[in-house]
Design a protein around this motif. Structure first.
Motif, PDB file in Angstrom:
ATOM      1  N   GLU A 263      18.187  32.343 -71.464  1.00  0.00           N
ATOM      2  CA  GLU A 263      17.348  33.253 -72.255  1.00  0.00           C
ATOM      3  C   GLU A 263      16.037  32.581 -72.664  1.00  0.00           C
ATOM      4  OE1 GLU A 263      15.848  36.336 -73.460  1.00  0.00           O
ATOM      5  OE2 GLU A 263      17.968  36.634 -73.003  1.00  0.00           O
TER       6      GLU A 263
ATOM      7  N   ASN B  89      13.554  34.627 -74.550  1.00  0.00           N
ATOM      8  CA  ASN B  89      13.083  35.333 -75.741  1.00  0.00           C
ATOM      9  C   ASN B  89      13.669  34.661 -76.993  1.00  0.00           C
ATOM     10  OD1 ASN B  89      13.089  37.162 -77.976  1.00  0.00           O
ATOM     11  ND2 ASN B  89      12.709  38.860 -76.584  1.00  0.00           N
ATOM     12  N   PRO B  90      12.806  34.153 -77.904  1.00  0.00           N
ATOM     13  CA  PRO B  90      13.300  33.441 -79.086  1.00  0.00           C
ATOM     14  C   PRO B  90      14.224  34.272 -79.981  1.00  0.00           C
ATOM     15  CG  PRO B  90      10.947  33.075 -78.822  1.00  0.00           C
ATOM     16  CD  PRO B  90      11.339  34.127 -77.833  1.00  0.00           C
ATOM     17  N   ALA B  91      13.926  35.547 -80.137  1.00  0.00           N
ATOM     18  CA  ALA B  91      14.778  36.402 -80.973  1.00  0.00           C
ATOM     19  C   ALA B  91      16.158  36.569 -80.330  1.00  0.00           C
ATOM     20  CB  ALA B  91      14.122  37.759 -81.196  1.00  0.00           C
ATOM     21  N   MET B  92      16.200  36.748 -79.031  1.00  0.00           N
ATOM     22  CA  MET B  92      17.477  36.875 -78.328  1.00  0.00           C
ATOM     23  C   MET B  92      18.246  35.553 -78.342  1.00  0.00           C
ATOM     24  SD  MET B  92      18.070  39.928 -77.397  1.00  0.00           S
ATOM     25  CE  MET B  92      19.402  39.650 -76.255  1.00  0.00           C
ATOM     26  N   ARG B  93      17.505  34.449 -78.213  1.00  0.00           N
ATOM     27  CA  ARG B  93      18.162  33.131 -78.276  1.00  0.00           C
ATOM     28  C   ARG B  93      18.832  32.927 -79.627  1.00  0.00           C
ATOM     29  NH1 ARG B  93      17.468  29.056 -74.902  1.00  0.00           N
ATOM     30  NH2 ARG B  93      17.484  27.526 -76.574  1.00  0.00           N
ATOM     31  N   ALA B  94      18.178  33.361 -80.679  1.00  0.00           N
ATOM     32  CA  ALA B  94      18.758  33.227 -82.019  1.00  0.00           C
ATOM     33  C   ALA B  94      20.035  34.050 -82.140  1.00  0.00           C
ATOM     34  CB  ALA B  94      17.742  33.652 -83.075  1.00  0.00           C
ATOM     35  N   THR B  95      20.020  35.248 -81.619  1.00  0.00           N
ATOM     36  CA  THR B  95      21.206  36.110 -81.665  1.00  0.00           C
ATOM     37  C   THR B  95      22.349  35.501 -80.854  1.00  0.00           C
ATOM     38  OG1 THR B  95      19.842  38.070 -81.955  1.00  0.00           O
ATOM     39  CG2 THR B  95      22.098  38.419 -81.162  1.00  0.00           C
TER      40      THR B  95
END
Length: 70
Positions: A31, A33-39
């Motif tokens: 992944e 995308n930083p937001a997706m990585r956080a999730t």
């Protein structure tokens, strides 16, 4: 009447959690995308925590079954 669902692995089994942790690790590496990585990291943390508990329980059960009986 509905038929009960059948799984290749019981979703709450130790083996299922081992696979889930591996899957989330691989997904996190791909992944961008930083937001997706956080999730994904949150999902990974939750699965890893549950796996650690299951592994500890399995280890304790094995230790008890291998301990000498008086």
């Amino acid at each position: 009447m509905s038929e009960p669902k059948r799984y290749a692995l019981e979703p709450t089994s130790i083996e299922a959690y081992r696979i889930r942790v591996l899957f989330h690790c691989e997904e996190l590496q791909r992944e961008t995308n930083p937001a997706m990585r956080a999730t994904i990291a949150l999902y990974l943390a939750e699965a890893a925590t549950t796996l650690a508990r299951l592994e500890a329980e399995a280890s304790q059960k094995l230790a008890l079954s291998n301990s000498p009986q008086p």
